[in-house]
Design a protein around this motif. Structure first.
Motif, PDB file in Angstrom:
ATOM      1  N   ASN A   3      -3.489 -27.003  27.621  1.00 54.55           N
ATOM      2  CA  ASN A   3      -2.706 -26.036  28.366  1.00 54.55           C
ATOM      3  C   ASN A   3      -3.558 -25.463  29.488  1.00 54.55           C
ATOM      4  O   ASN A   3      -4.675 -25.009  29.262  1.00 54.55           O
ATOM      5  CB  ASN A   3      -2.238 -24.928  27.420  1.00 54.55           C
ATOM      6  N   LYS A   8      -0.495 -16.171  28.416  1.00 54.60           N
ATOM      7  CA  LYS A   8       0.940 -16.218  28.690  1.00 54.60           C
ATOM      8  C   LYS A   8       1.525 -14.817  28.874  1.00 54.60           C
ATOM      9  O   LYS A   8       2.697 -14.676  29.111  1.00 54.60           O
ATOM     10  CB  LYS A   8       1.672 -16.902  27.525  1.00 54.60           C
ATOM     11  N   ALA A  51       7.452 -29.192  25.290  1.00 51.72           N
ATOM     12  CA  ALA A  51       7.502 -27.876  24.643  1.00 51.72           C
ATOM     13  C   ALA A  51       8.939 -27.409  24.480  1.00 51.72           C
ATOM     14  O   ALA A  51       9.324 -26.886  23.421  1.00 51.72           O
ATOM     15  CB  ALA A  51       6.700 -26.865  25.458  1.00 51.72           C
ATOM     16  N   ASN A 140       6.512 -25.036  32.292  1.00 53.00           N
ATOM     17  CA  ASN A 140       5.789 -25.704  31.208  1.00 53.00           C
ATOM     18  C   ASN A 140       5.163 -27.020  31.644  1.00 53.00           C
ATOM     19  O   ASN A 140       4.051 -27.343  31.220  1.00 53.00           O
ATOM     20  CB  ASN A 140       6.711 -25.925  30.005  1.00 53.00           C
ATOM     21  N   GLU A 145       2.160 -26.971  29.001  1.00 53.40           N
ATOM     22  CA  GLU A 145       2.424 -26.305  27.718  1.00 53.40           C
ATOM     23  C   GLU A 145       2.683 -27.375  26.664  1.00 53.40           C
ATOM     24  O   GLU A 145       3.554 -28.213  26.826  1.00 53.40           O
ATOM     25  CB  GLU A 145       3.639 -25.378  27.848  1.00 53.40           C
ATOM     26  N   LYS A 149       5.312 -25.232  19.682  1.00 56.97           N
ATOM     27  CA  LYS A 149       5.473 -23.787  19.650  1.00 56.97           C
ATOM     28  C   LYS A 149       6.942 -23.482  19.901  1.00 56.97           C
ATOM     29  O   LYS A 149       7.620 -24.191  20.618  1.00 56.97           O
ATOM     30  CB  LYS A 149       4.628 -23.110  20.720  1.00 56.97           C
ATOM     31  N   TRP A 151       9.575 -20.046  20.806  1.00 55.00           N
ATOM     32  CA  TRP A 151       9.530 -18.699  21.341  1.00 55.00           C
ATOM     33  C   TRP A 151      10.752 -17.961  20.888  1.00 55.00           C
ATOM     34  O   TRP A 151      11.856 -18.468  20.924  1.00 55.00           O
ATOM     35  CB  TRP A 151       9.482 -18.754  22.871  1.00 55.00           C
TER      36      TRP A 151
END
Length: 152
Positions: A3, A8, A51, A140, A145, A149, A151
């Protein structure tokens, strides 16, 4: 993949507040969360955002969607798992995502089909989901990214 952006949480909370307001507006539009996840997934597949592909599959499962539908969305035209309304929304997502030099974009036929299945409020939410997905995909991809993950 490393990354490129480690922090972030920039010192500008207005960015995150604005994104939260956009997400609330999408949620208030009356569109099934499963469909929003499919839209997010399809646009993210087109843009190659691992991502967001990962996060939208997780979101679709959380909303109650099935593995067969989530795994088949790249072939939604041929797969038997989607309603006519979902197909209209996916066609809109693809056409709006594939804006490039010389691309046809959203045709009148695509727009008419979307209008046949959704209210103006729902279409607004769908369009906002498409735009926000493309926004996140571009960020991203730029910062690399990694998948894995979710969010929110």
């Amino acid at each position: 993949m490393d990354n490129r952006l480690k922090n972030k949480n920039p010192n500008n909370p207005d960015v995150w507040t604005a994104i939260q307001h956009l997400q609330k507006a999408i949620a208030a539009g009356g569109v099934d969360q499963k469909l929003l996840a499919l839209i997010h997934l399809r646009a993210s597949q087109i843009n190659g955002c691992s991502a967001c592909v990962y996060a939208s599959v997780a979101g679709g499962k959380k909303a109650g969607d099935t593995d067969e539908r989530l795994h088949s969305v790249a072939t939604w035209r041929e797969a038997p798992f989607y309603t006519d309304a979902e197909r209209a929304a996916l066609a809109l997502a693809e056409a709006a995502t594939r804006l490039q030099d010389g691309a046809q974009g959203v045709t009148d036929e695509i727009w008419e089909e979307v209008n046949a299945h959704f209210t103006e409020e729902q279409i607004g939410a769908i369009n906002l989901e498409i735009a926000l997905t493309n926004f996140f995909n571009r960020i991203n991809r730029t910062i690399k990214e990694p998948a894995g993950k979710t969010w929110g």
